[in-house]
Design an enzyme around this catalytic site. Sequence first.
Site, PDB file in Angstrom:
ATOM      1  N   ARG A 112       2.081   2.955   7.579  1.00  0.00           N
ATOM      2  CA  ARG A 112       1.795   3.777   6.382  1.00  0.00           C
ATOM      3  C   ARG A 112       0.301   3.758   6.085  1.00  0.00           C
ATOM      4  O   ARG A 112      -0.386   2.798   6.414  1.00  0.00           O
ATOM      5  CB  ARG A 112       2.589   3.296   5.184  1.00  0.00           C
ATOM      6  CG  ARG A 112       2.325   1.871   4.720  1.00  0.00           C
ATOM      7  CD  ARG A 112       1.143   1.713   3.792  1.00  0.00           C
ATOM      8  NE  ARG A 112       1.153   0.425   3.097  1.00  0.00           N
ATOM      9  CZ  ARG A 112       0.070  -0.165   2.645  1.00  0.00           C
ATOM     10  NH1 ARG A 112      -1.117   0.358   2.844  1.00  0.00           N
ATOM     11  NH2 ARG A 112       0.151  -1.328   2.003  1.00  0.00           N
ATOM     12  N   GLU A 211       2.061   3.005  -6.130  1.00  0.00           N
ATOM     13  CA  GLU A 211       0.809   2.242  -6.317  1.00  0.00           C
ATOM     14  C   GLU A 211      -0.410   3.121  -6.029  1.00  0.00           C
ATOM     15  O   GLU A 211      -1.457   2.994  -6.666  1.00  0.00           O
ATOM     16  CB  GLU A 211       0.820   1.026  -5.412  1.00  0.00           C
ATOM     17  CG  GLU A 211      -0.419   0.179  -5.544  1.00  0.00           C
ATOM     18  CD  GLU A 211      -0.347  -1.087  -4.703  1.00  0.00           C
ATOM     19  OE1 GLU A 211       0.687  -1.769  -4.713  1.00  0.00           O
ATOM     20  OE2 GLU A 211      -1.350  -1.387  -4.039  1.00  0.00           O
ATOM     21  N   ARG A 215       1.623   7.672  -0.422  1.00  0.00           N
ATOM     22  CA  ARG A 215       1.806   6.736   0.679  1.00  0.00           C
ATOM     23  C   ARG A 215       2.444   7.584   1.767  1.00  0.00           C
ATOM     24  O   ARG A 215       3.547   8.127   1.573  1.00  0.00           O
ATOM     25  CB  ARG A 215       2.733   5.579   0.295  1.00  0.00           C
ATOM     26  CG  ARG A 215       2.075   4.523  -0.582  1.00  0.00           C
ATOM     27  CD  ARG A 215       1.080   3.698   0.205  1.00  0.00           C
ATOM     28  NE  ARG A 215       0.270   2.814  -0.607  1.00  0.00           N
ATOM     29  CZ  ARG A 215       0.563   1.551  -0.877  1.00  0.00           C
ATOM     30  NH1 ARG A 215       1.681   1.021  -0.429  1.00  0.00           N
ATOM     31  NH2 ARG A 215      -0.264   0.811  -1.580  1.00  0.00           N
ATOM     32  N   CYS A 257      -5.482  -1.001  -5.156  1.00  0.00           N
ATOM     33  CA  CYS A 257      -5.559  -2.439  -4.871  1.00  0.00           C
ATOM     34  C   CYS A 257      -6.622  -2.661  -3.789  1.00  0.00           C
ATOM     35  O   CYS A 257      -6.612  -1.975  -2.768  1.00  0.00           O
ATOM     36  CB  CYS A 257      -4.197  -2.948  -4.377  1.00  0.00           C
ATOM     37  SG  CYS A 257      -4.238  -4.688  -3.871  1.00  0.00           S
ATOM     38  N   THR A 259      -6.896  -4.699  -1.482  1.00  0.00           N
ATOM     39  CA  THR A 259      -6.410  -5.074  -0.152  1.00  0.00           C
ATOM     40  C   THR A 259      -6.178  -3.852   0.734  1.00  0.00           C
ATOM     41  O   THR A 259      -6.085  -3.972   1.946  1.00  0.00           O
ATOM     42  CB  THR A 259      -5.074  -5.838  -0.218  1.00  0.00           C
ATOM     43  OG1 THR A 259      -4.091  -4.976  -0.808  1.00  0.00           O
ATOM     44  CG2 THR A 259      -5.194  -7.112  -0.993  1.00  0.00           C
ATOM     45  N   ARG A 266      -1.098  -0.033   6.785  1.00  0.00           N
ATOM     46  CA  ARG A 266      -0.302  -1.221   7.101  1.00  0.00           C
ATOM     47  C   ARG A 266       0.662  -0.823   8.197  1.00  0.00           C
ATOM     48  O   ARG A 266       1.524   0.037   8.000  1.00  0.00           O
ATOM     49  CB  ARG A 266       0.444  -1.744   5.875  1.00  0.00           C
ATOM     50  CG  ARG A 266       0.958  -3.184   6.090  1.00  0.00           C
ATOM     51  CD  ARG A 266       1.472  -3.795   4.799  1.00  0.00           C
ATOM     52  NE  ARG A 266       2.850  -3.408   4.530  1.00  0.00           N
ATOM     53  CZ  ARG A 266       3.922  -4.044   5.002  1.00  0.00           C
ATOM     54  NH1 ARG A 266       3.786  -5.095   5.775  1.00  0.00           N
ATOM     55  NH2 ARG A 266       5.130  -3.625   4.691  1.00  0.00           N
ATOM     56  N   ARG A 295       5.658 -11.127   6.020  1.00  0.00           N
ATOM     57  CA  ARG A 295       6.391 -10.831   4.776  1.00  0.00           C
ATOM     58  C   ARG A 295       7.887 -10.929   5.041  1.00  0.00           C
ATOM     59  O   ARG A 295       8.318 -10.909   6.185  1.00  0.00           O
ATOM     60  CB  ARG A 295       6.120  -9.398   4.286  1.00  0.00           C
ATOM     61  CG  ARG A 295       4.691  -9.131   3.886  1.00  0.00           C
ATOM     62  CD  ARG A 295       4.525  -7.715   3.314  1.00  0.00           C
ATOM     63  NE  ARG A 295       3.154  -7.477   2.899  1.00  0.00           N
ATOM     64  CZ  ARG A 295       2.711  -6.390   2.292  1.00  0.00           C
ATOM     65  NH1 ARG A 295       3.551  -5.393   2.019  1.00  0.00           N
ATOM     66  NH2 ARG A 295       1.459  -6.250   1.935  1.00  0.00           N
ATOM     67  N   GLU A 300       6.886  -6.696   0.025  1.00  0.00           N
ATOM     68  CA  GLU A 300       6.012  -7.809  -0.312  1.00  0.00           C
ATOM     69  C   GLU A 300       6.681  -8.707  -1.348  1.00  0.00           C
ATOM     70  O   GLU A 300       7.441  -8.251  -2.184  1.00  0.00           O
ATOM     71  CB  GLU A 300       4.710  -7.255  -0.888  1.00  0.00           C
ATOM     72  CG  GLU A 300       3.617  -8.279  -0.891  1.00  0.00           C
ATOM     73  CD  GLU A 300       2.289  -7.683  -1.289  1.00  0.00           C
ATOM     74  OE1 GLU A 300       2.286  -6.614  -1.918  1.00  0.00           O
ATOM     75  OE2 GLU A 300       1.264  -8.298  -0.968  1.00  0.00           O
TER      76      GLU A 300
HETATM   77  P1  ADP Z   1       3.919  -1.223   1.676  1.00  0.00           P
HETATM   78  O1  ADP Z   1       2.762  -1.692   0.873  1.00  0.00           O
HETATM   79  O2  ADP Z   1       3.558  -1.081   3.097  1.00  0.00           O
HETATM   80  O3  ADP Z   1       4.624  -0.036   1.157  1.00  0.00           O
HETATM   81  P2  ADP Z   1       6.138  -3.114   1.114  1.00  0.00           P
HETATM   82  O4  ADP Z   1       6.076  -4.496   1.656  1.00  0.00           O
HETATM   83  O5  ADP Z   1       6.254  -2.909  -0.352  1.00  0.00           O
HETATM   84  O6  ADP Z   1       4.869  -2.457   1.704  1.00  0.00           O
HETATM   85  O7  ADP Z   1       7.328  -2.345   1.837  1.00  0.00           O
HETATM   86  C1  ADP Z   1       7.818  -1.124   1.415  1.00  0.00           C
HETATM   87  C2  ADP Z   1       9.179  -0.857   2.029  1.00  0.00           C
HETATM   88  O8  ADP Z   1       9.033  -0.592   3.415  1.00  0.00           O
HETATM   89  C3  ADP Z   1      10.149  -2.020   1.911  1.00  0.00           C
HETATM   90  O9  ADP Z   1      11.438  -1.518   1.662  1.00  0.00           O
HETATM   91  C4  ADP Z   1      10.107  -2.643   3.283  1.00  0.00           C
HETATM   92  O10 ADP Z   1      11.316  -3.302   3.631  1.00  0.00           O
HETATM   93  C5  ADP Z   1       9.938  -1.410   4.148  1.00  0.00           C
HETATM   94  N1  ADP Z   1       9.360  -1.703   5.460  1.00  0.00           N
HETATM   95  C6  ADP Z   1       8.161  -2.222   5.730  1.00  0.00           C
HETATM   96  N2  ADP Z   1       7.963  -2.368   7.048  1.00  0.00           N
HETATM   97  C7  ADP Z   1       9.106  -1.927   7.648  1.00  0.00           C
HETATM   98  C8  ADP Z   1       9.551  -1.815   9.001  1.00  0.00           C
HETATM   99  N3  ADP Z   1       8.773  -2.166  10.028  1.00  0.00           N
HETATM  100  N4  ADP Z   1      10.786  -1.306   9.217  1.00  0.00           N
HETATM  101  C9  ADP Z   1      11.588  -0.935   8.182  1.00  0.00           C
HETATM  102  N5  ADP Z   1      11.217  -1.008   6.896  1.00  0.00           N
HETATM  103  C10 ADP Z   1      10.002  -1.494   6.625  1.00  0.00           C
HETATM  104  N1  ILO Z   2      -1.032  -7.648  -6.955  1.00  0.00           N
HETATM  105  C1  ILO Z   2      -0.201  -8.341  -6.003  1.00  0.00           C
HETATM  106  C2  ILO Z   2      -0.121  -7.581  -4.677  1.00  0.00           C
HETATM  107  C3  ILO Z   2      -1.391  -7.533  -3.907  1.00  0.00           C
HETATM  108  C4  ILO Z   2      -1.381  -6.859  -2.567  1.00  0.00           C
HETATM  109  N2  ILO Z   2      -0.298  -5.963  -2.355  1.00  0.00           N
HETATM  110  C5  ILO Z   2      -0.239  -4.706  -2.758  1.00  0.00           C
HETATM  111  C6  ILO Z   2       1.091  -4.054  -2.663  1.00  0.00           C
HETATM  112  N3  ILO Z   2      -1.170  -4.091  -3.141  1.00  0.00           N
HETATM  113  C7  ILO Z   2      -0.754  -9.728  -5.773  1.00  0.00           C
HETATM  114  O1  ILO Z   2      -1.911  -9.964  -6.194  1.00  0.00           O
HETATM  115  O2  ILO Z   2      -0.069 -10.560  -5.185  1.00  0.00           O
END
Ligand code: ADP
Ligand code: ILO
Length: 342
Positions: A112, A211, A215, A257, A259, A266, A295, A300
């Site tokens: 993404r 966020e 995305r 953010c 990061t 990511r 993760r 996250e």
């Molecule tokens: P992001 O910041 O990349 O959106 P999150 O950790 O919040 O990250 O993940 C968003 C969603 O994407 C979650 O439901 C997570 O399980 C899903 N996800 C992330 N990576 C994968 C993957 N490789 N395959 C399937 N689902 C994924």
């Molecule tokens: N504010 C949260 C998440 C930080 C990084 N992740 C994202 C989705 N931006 C923290 O500081 O742990």
Amino acid sequence: MNYPNFTTEHKSLMRKYLTKDVFEELKDKKTLNNFTLENAINSGVQNPDSGIGAYVGDQESYTVFASLFDKIIEDYHGFTKDDTHKSNLNVDDLDAPLNDDLDKYIVSTRIRVGRNLDNMPLGTSISIKQRAEVESIVSNALSSLEDDLKGTYYSLDGMSEEISSSLIKDHFLFKAGDRFLETAGLNRDWPKSRGIYHNDNKTFLVWINEEDELRIISMQNGGDIKTVFARLIKAVKELEKKMSFSYSEHLGYITSCPTNLGTAMRASVHIKLPNLSNDMDRFQEIANKYFLQIRGIDGEHSKSVGGVFDISNKRRLGVTEVQCVQDMYDGVIALIEVEKSL
Ligand code: ADP
Ligand code: ILO
């Protein structure tokens, strides 16, 4: 505003770099969108377990509150204020051949990028009217995509609980009520102007007004990382023809953010590593060597289930998009080798 009441539970980079001197220098500053230091640090103050603990309100925040954000950015990305960001979206530069192991260990692959519209405040300080404008610009642009990118936009406002829960469970949709986003001001007026676009087989998706304003996501089952990357690049290039994104020569794509700055990319796999999960020190050592983040599988701050982990690139700024995916690929190959030997 007074200096926050930090406790020993506060472990974020914001807490580390918000010294009393930095606080005094920044406490009365605000951006043209009226975004203040108090707004920027609220999430990290309210959630002591934050890793980062700060968000910006707009592109200008990165200069107005530079004494805090430059340090957070340097610590997280290893990128200093004199460095310049570089982009490379040429899929042919990625060295990531598919092999049987990848398909055997990897459950699914997802890449993404985050994007925000130029000349628009970020979700942390956007007004209800501007948020609706973002939804309209982006969903209209998406409705003109063709072939494998062709799909439908679903607004969250009015979506049934049954559909949203199933989209979240299957990893396609963001969850509601995230406490980090809540305290950052990113959930204001929920669920208005939020939504998800996806093609029929859910391999190309766009989240609107989470966020970040967009995305852009490419994903599919199995370990064909290059195909997932190629689809993402195609989509990003199509969308760039239809709208202009917030970008700086120094920081790359601007995100709420710190990061996510730079590539805002990511690249992750859900991968089965049951043996390595019994030796988390070794697992973390390999992750550090290849610049990876570990993760759980529900996003996250979630936990691993059944020895399946979400492994992704940690660096996003000062490295190209190709390098982000290469970091993930090289690290995953190394992890699989160790997993097999255990
Ligand atoms: P992001 O910041 O990349 O959106 P999150 O950790 O919040 O990250 O993940 C968003 C969603 O994407 C979650 O439901 C997570 O399980 C899903 N996800 C992330 N990576 C994968 C993957 N490789 N395959 C399937 N689902 C994924
Ligand atoms: N504010 C949260 C998440 C930080 C990084 N992740 C994202 C989705 N931006 C923290 O500081 O742990």
